[in-house]
Design a protein around this motif. Structure first.
Motif, PDB file in Angstrom:
ATOM      1  N   UNK A 189       0.848  -1.184   0.000  1.00  0.00           N
ATOM      2  CA  UNK A 189       0.000   0.000   0.000  1.00  0.00           C
ATOM      3  C   UNK A 189       0.884   1.233   0.000  1.00  0.00           C
ATOM      4  N   UNK A 190       0.540   2.207  -0.844  1.00  0.00           N
ATOM      5  CA  UNK A 190       1.283   3.464  -0.904  1.00  0.00           C
ATOM      6  C   UNK A 190       0.297   4.620  -0.900  1.00  0.00           C
ATOM      7  N   UNK A 191       0.796   5.802  -0.522  1.00  0.00           N
ATOM      8  CA  UNK A 191      -0.039   7.003  -0.596  1.00  0.00           C
ATOM      9  C   UNK A 191      -0.354   7.298  -2.047  1.00  0.00           C
ATOM     10  N   UNK A 192      -1.477   7.937  -2.276  1.00  0.00           N
ATOM     11  CA  UNK A 192      -1.917   8.226  -3.640  1.00  0.00           C
ATOM     12  C   UNK A 192      -0.875   9.042  -4.413  1.00  0.00           C
ATOM     13  N   UNK A 193      -0.194   9.949  -3.736  1.00  0.00           N
ATOM     14  CA  UNK A 193       0.808  10.788  -4.398  1.00  0.00           C
ATOM     15  C   UNK A 193       2.024  10.020  -4.877  1.00  0.00           C
ATOM     16  N   UNK A 194       2.371   8.927  -4.211  1.00  0.00           N
ATOM     17  CA  UNK A 194       3.541   8.154  -4.588  1.00  0.00           C
ATOM     18  C   UNK A 194       3.235   6.921  -5.413  1.00  0.00           C
ATOM     19  N   UNK A 195       1.969   6.752  -5.772  1.00  0.00           N
ATOM     20  CA  UNK A 195       1.555   5.537  -6.473  1.00  0.00           C
ATOM     21  C   UNK A 195       2.250   5.386  -7.825  1.00  0.00           C
ATOM     22  N   UNK A 196       2.246   6.432  -8.627  1.00  0.00           N
ATOM     23  CA  UNK A 196       2.812   6.362  -9.977  1.00  0.00           C
ATOM     24  C   UNK A 196       4.305   6.046  -9.947  1.00  0.00           C
ATOM     25  N   UNK A 197       5.036   6.721  -9.051  1.00  0.00           N
ATOM     26  CA  UNK A 197       6.482   6.474  -8.945  1.00  0.00           C
ATOM     27  C   UNK A 197       6.769   5.047  -8.498  1.00  0.00           C
ATOM     28  N   UNK A 198       6.044   4.587  -7.494  1.00  0.00           N
ATOM     29  CA  UNK A 198       6.272   3.224  -6.995  1.00  0.00           C
ATOM     30  C   UNK A 198       5.892   2.190  -8.042  1.00  0.00           C
ATOM     31  N   UNK A 199       4.858   2.456  -8.811  1.00  0.00           N
ATOM     32  CA  UNK A 199       4.450   1.549  -9.886  1.00  0.00           C
ATOM     33  C   UNK A 199       5.573   1.413 -10.908  1.00  0.00           C
ATOM     34  N   UNK A 200       6.171   2.539 -11.301  1.00  0.00           N
ATOM     35  CA  UNK A 200       7.278   2.521 -12.257  1.00  0.00           C
ATOM     36  C   UNK A 200       8.460   1.734 -11.693  1.00  0.00           C
ATOM     37  N   UNK A 201       8.762   1.954 -10.409  1.00  0.00           N
ATOM     38  CA  UNK A 201       9.863   1.220  -9.768  1.00  0.00           C
ATOM     39  C   UNK A 201       9.603  -0.284  -9.765  1.00  0.00           C
ATOM     40  N   UNK A 202       8.389  -0.666  -9.403  1.00  0.00           N
ATOM     41  CA  UNK A 202       8.060  -2.092  -9.356  1.00  0.00           C
ATOM     42  C   UNK A 202       8.089  -2.734 -10.743  1.00  0.00           C
TER      43      UNK A 202
END
Length: 101
Positions: A3-16
């Motif tokens: 689970x991530x905050x909405x603001x960091x979702x896009x960045x974490x998705x790219x990392x994953x």
């Protein structure tokens, strides 16, 4: 599952996505990424509080009707919060805007 905050979702998705493509042990894995939402936690707390109040307070001890009125309001609040938890996010936001006006 992460689970991530909405603001960091896009960045974490790219990392994953990069990690699952580059790390051999993750090539055949499914990684779940979800946005955390404090609204649900707040609604659950309100529902639990309302249920406790309705269960623990005896309205028969009230001679003026104030307690009964309070308990009816708590039941309505609990029902409303349960409904809000089932709403899609877009409807919840619309409902919040309408209630503020």
């Amino acid at each position: 599952m992460e689970f991530v905050d909405a603001g960091g979702f896009s960045n974490r998705r790219t990392e994953l996505m990069a990690e699952t493509n580059s790390r051999r042990e993750l090539k055949n894995s499914i990684v779940w990424l979800a946005k955390s939402d404090n609204t649900v936690d707040e609604l659950l707390q309100e529902i639990a509080r309302s249920e406790w109040v309705v269960r623990e307070i005896d309205e028969r001890a009230d001679d003026k009707g104030d307690v009964a009125q309070f308990l009816r309001a708590e039941r309505r609040s609990c029902d409303r919060n349960r409904l809000l938890m089932k709403m899609p996010e877009s409807l919840y936001q619309l409902n919040s805007k309408l209630c503020k006006t």
